[in-house]
Scaffold this active site. Structure first.
Site, PDB file in Angstrom:
ATOM      1  N   SER A  54       0.842  -1.197   0.000  1.00 35.07           N
ATOM      2  CA  SER A  54       0.000   0.000   0.000  1.00 35.07           C
ATOM      3  C   SER A  54       0.873   1.241   0.000  1.00 35.07           C
ATOM      4  CB  SER A  54      -0.892  -0.010   1.249  1.00 35.07           C
ATOM      5  OG  SER A  54      -1.545   1.239   1.419  1.00 35.07           O
ATOM      6  N   TYR A  69      -3.732  -0.085   9.830  1.00 28.97           N
ATOM      7  CA  TYR A  69      -3.606  -0.465   8.427  1.00 28.97           C
ATOM      8  C   TYR A  69      -2.200  -0.154   7.919  1.00 28.97           C
ATOM      9  CZ  TYR A  69      -4.493  -0.595   3.391  1.00 28.97           C
ATOM     10  OH  TYR A  69      -4.434  -0.882   2.058  1.00 28.97           O
TER      11      TYR A  69
END
Length: 264
Positions: free
Chosen positions: A152, A165
């Site tokens: 990510s 996250y």
């Protein structure tokens, strides 16, 4: 031989290979699963919801490829091991593993409960670890095993109020590098893709008409969000013979986000 009549070799052709895609029933994982099938691979897309497994498997079959219908929860070791056994029994091999299962939640970090933190880490990071470990032997036996992890932008930069996250995806990046180096001698290439901002079911509420969404567009030099199909090329490349000497690396498909500084 006349150069005009020479047929170009397609070194990204995946014909005959067997791919497993965790998180392959929705969002970017689904796009990758279908993209691998269109490139010739037999694809097993898995997720927790049986109805979505059925849908995506039907799409794989519509591409003329074979598949296997099985719901899987990456938070459960037994579930992943059962998938591995079923795929090996059905196809007698596994050549490609894509780890695309993920979850997120936005909340002020001071208020995040440990259970929520643990759940995000367990899906995004430990789930990828479980799958890599479980499929290690068949990927090694393949002789050209490929693992593609989905990292990510948050592996590199901070995003407001998604610390769990971000930590999990930074871990995915570290796992990719570690396994890329360690498993190279076993004939397994381990790489990662860093998607830029791609609207999916997972993040739509954080992007649609929000200040956050507008800021992300401002920081993306291409001034738009990505389309799911634009991630497929990188996945096919890393899964193919074209990437035979690439391991432990990360490809950003982000419209220039990580490269940019001031954009106006």
């Amino acid at each position: 031989m006349n150069a005009a009549t020479t047929k170009a070799e397609n070194i990204t052709d995946l014909t005959g290979r067997v791919a497993v895609v965790t998180g392959g029933t929705s969002g970017l994982g689904r796009a990758i699963a279908i993209g691998l099938a269109r490139s010739g691979a037999h694809v097993v897309p898995v997720g927790r919801r049986e109805e979505l497994v059925e849908e995506v498997c039907a799409e794989v079959e519509a591409c003329g490829r074979e598949t296997l219908r099985q719901a899987v929860d990456v938070s459960e070791r037994a579930s992943i091991d059962a998938l591995r056994d079923a795929v090996v029994k059905r196809f007698d091999r596994v050549d490609i593993l894509v780890n695309a299962a993920g979850r997120t939640a936005r909340q002020a970090t001071a208020e995040v409960e440990e259970a929520e933190w643990a759940a995000i880490m367990d899906t995004n990071l430990t789930g990828s670890f479980r799958a890599c470990q479980s499929f290690y032997e068949p990927l090694k036996q393949s002789g050209r095993g490929r693992i593609v992890n989905i990292a990510s932008l948050a592996s590199f930069v901070a995003f407001h109020e998604v610390a769990a996250y971000g930590a999990s995806k930074a871990g995915v990046l570290a796992l990719t590098r570690s396994l890329g180096a360690e498993w190279a001698r076993d004939g397994i290439n381990v790489n990662a893709i860093v998607p830029g901002v791609f609207p999916t079911e997972l993040n739509a509420k954080l992007l649609d008409g929000t200040e956050r969404g507008r800021e992300l567009l401002l920081r993306t030099p291409m001034r738009r969000f990505g389309r799911a199909e634009e991630l497929v090329g990188a996945a096919v490349f890393l899964a193919s013979d074209a990437a035979s000497f690439i391991t432990g690396q990360t490809i950003a498909v982000d419209g220039g986000f990580l490269a940019s500084g001031v954009n106006s």
